[in-house]
Design an enzyme around this catalytic site. Structure first.
Site, short mmCIF file in Angstrom:
data_model
loop_
_atom_site.label_atom_id
_atom_site.label_comp_id
_atom_site.label_asym_id
_atom_site.label_seq_id
_atom_site.Cartn_x
_atom_site.Cartn_y
_atom_site.Cartn_z
N LYS A 10 -3.37 3.40 -11.51
CA LYS A 10 -4.06 4.68 -11.74
C LYS A 10 -3.49 5.75 -10.83
O LYS A 10 -2.83 5.45 -9.83
CB LYS A 10 -5.57 4.54 -11.47
N PRO A 93 4.08 -1.05 -6.94
CA PRO A 93 4.25 -1.15 -5.49
C PRO A 93 2.92 -1.30 -4.75
O PRO A 93 1.88 -0.94 -5.27
CB PRO A 93 4.94 0.16 -5.11
N ALA A 96 0.16 1.62 -2.03
CA ALA A 96 0.79 2.76 -2.69
C ALA A 96 -0.22 3.81 -3.15
O ALA A 96 0.17 4.87 -3.64
CB ALA A 96 1.60 2.28 -3.88
N GLY A 97 -1.52 3.52 -3.07
CA GLY A 97 -2.54 4.49 -3.48
C GLY A 97 -2.71 4.60 -4.99
O GLY A 97 -3.34 5.52 -5.48
N GLY A 99 -3.70 1.75 -6.81
CA GLY A 99 -4.68 0.75 -7.22
C GLY A 99 -4.12 -0.54 -7.80
O GLY A 99 -4.82 -1.24 -8.52
N GLY A 100 -2.89 -0.87 -7.45
CA GLY A 100 -2.29 -2.11 -7.98
C GLY A 100 -3.15 -3.33 -7.66
O GLY A 100 -3.50 -4.11 -8.55
N GLY A 101 -3.50 -3.50 -6.40
CA GLY A 101 -4.31 -4.66 -5.97
C GLY A 101 -5.70 -4.62 -6.57
O GLY A 101 -6.23 -5.67 -6.99
N SER A 102 -6.30 -3.44 -6.64
CA SER A 102 -7.65 -3.31 -7.23
C SER A 102 -7.60 -3.69 -8.71
O SER A 102 -8.51 -4.37 -9.21
CB SER A 102 -8.15 -1.87 -7.10
N ASP A 135 -12.26 0.65 -5.52
CA ASP A 135 -11.57 1.04 -6.76
C ASP A 135 -11.61 -0.04 -7.83
O ASP A 135 -11.13 0.19 -8.95
CB ASP A 135 -10.08 1.33 -6.47
O1 C5P Z 1 -13.15 -0.37 -0.62
P1 C5P Z 1 -11.82 -0.67 -0.07
O2 C5P Z 1 -11.66 -2.10 0.35
O3 C5P Z 1 -10.70 -0.23 -0.96
O4 C5P Z 1 -11.69 0.21 1.23
C1 C5P Z 1 -10.68 0.01 2.19
C2 C5P Z 1 -11.00 0.83 3.40
O5 C5P Z 1 -10.87 2.22 3.10
C3 C5P Z 1 -12.42 0.69 3.89
O6 C5P Z 1 -12.52 -0.38 4.79
C4 C5P Z 1 -12.66 2.03 4.58
O7 C5P Z 1 -12.05 2.05 5.84
C5 C5P Z 1 -11.90 2.97 3.71
N1 C5P Z 1 -12.72 3.63 2.67
C6 C5P Z 1 -13.64 4.59 3.05
N2 C5P Z 1 -14.40 5.22 2.09
C7 C5P Z 1 -14.24 4.93 0.78
C8 C5P Z 1 -13.30 3.95 0.37
C9 C5P Z 1 -12.56 3.32 1.36
O8 C5P Z 1 -13.79 4.90 4.23
N3 C5P Z 1 -14.97 5.57 -0.13
#
Ligand code: C5P
Length: 297
Positions: A10, A93, A96-97, A99-102, A135
């Site tokens: 995404k 990748p 990468a921001g 969302g590949g892993g998600s 995500d």
């Molecule tokens: O939810 P996810 O595991 O992707 O989040 C990874 C890290 O990103 C969280 O541990 C937190 O530090 C940060 N995060 C956040 N606020 C969000 C999503 C992620 O602070 N809405």
């Protein structure tokens, strides 16, 4: 029984952070758009255990991998005493921001649910997905969506007319950005940390008409810390805009930059010019925006 499923990525057309919450997460509003670049997950039912393999040797296949965590969550939630063999063919990748892993985690839940005869309903899948990452719920469905909360409350939207005929050009610079690092360092940028509520809704509304109408709301709060640390990403954006991209923005917590470009020919030209100037260490890929259905999984 075995299934093979596409696991997409995404981009965030806007990622607007509204403030820090008492639980340590950040309250946000975002418009996420599916991108038809995908990993492939093959999932087979077995008698016992979770056996995960991946074609990228550097990716761990134990509980550090979201696919593994999703499988554990599925078997724990359902109480099923069988197992699964899962192979992940990785194209997207990492760190990468995009969302590949998600996407892998959500697709694992969907795949396991399919091979075990749908023990989980949509509500249970959504709840489980949210425990795996902010995500992950977005990837249980395949439409553009607005998401709020920490990103886990997802409202699917119709295709954006303004993106008809447009392409996503994605550029990964060859290094990743840690999501926790990006959020932590947002604290140094009070304006970016406390965004104006309502911009994501406004962007989604305006994308029904034209890019021009939407232009002011393509925005990412996390650019503040990430572009400061990696100025190369700001240089990428400048290059893309100067060469005719309508929009150039960072996705998620980076490090991927994406551009919105009108037409296949212009996209190919900008892609070629980019490769010539910055190509060596970058992963560069382009796809049409509104290729419906986005992911015939
Ligand atoms: O939810 P996810 O595991 O992707 O989040 C990874 C890290 O990103 C969280 O541990 C937190 O530090 C940060 N995060 C956040 N606020 C969000 C999503 C992620 O602070 N809405």
């Amino acid at each position: 029984m075995q299934v093979e499923l596409k696991s997409p990525c995404k981009v965030n057309l806007i990622l607007n952070i509204l403030g820090k919450r008492p639980d340590g997460f950040h309250e946000l509003e975002t418009v996420m758009h599916p991108v038809a670049i995908h990993d492939v997950l093959s999932i087979a039912r077995t008698a016992t255990g979770i056996e995960l393999t991946c074609d990228q040797p550097e990716l761990p296949t134990d509980s550090r991998n979201l696919v593994h965590r999703a499988a554990v969550a599925f078997f724990t939630e359902t109480g099923i005493h069988e197992g699964a063999r899962i192979h992940l063919a990785k194209r997207i990748p990492m760190e990468a921001g995009i969302g590949g892993g998600s996407g892998n985690a959500a697709t694992t839940l969907l795949g396991l649910n399919e091979v075990f005869g749908s023990p989980l309903d949509a509500h249970a899948l959504q709840r489980l997905a949210a425990t795996l990452g902010s995500d992950v719920p977005f990837f249980l469905q395949s439409a553009p969506a607005i998401a709020v909360g920490r990103g886990e409350q997802v409202k699917p939207l119709g295709a954006f007319d303004a993106l008809k005929g447009f392409y996503f050009l994605l550029i990964h610079p060859g290094f990743g950005v840690s999501t926790p690092w990006a959020y932590k360092n947002l604290a140094r940028f009070p304006t970016a940390l406390n965004g104006e509520r309502g911009r994501a809704e406004r962007l989604a509304q305006n994308l029904k008409t034209s890019i021009e109408a939407a232009r002011a709301d393509f925005y990412n709060s996390l650019e503040a810390p990430v572009l400061e640390k990696f100025p190369l990403l700001a240089i990428f954006q400048e290059f893309l805009r100067e060469n005719g991209a309508e929009v150039a923005l960072m996705s998620g917590s980076g490090s991927t930059t994406f551009a919105l470009i009108e037409g296949a020919q212009k996209t190919a030209e900008i892609e070629e010019r980019f490769r010539q100037k910055f190509g060596t260490n970058c992963w560069v890929s382009s796809v049409p925006c509104n290729k419906a259905p986005y992911f015939p999984r």
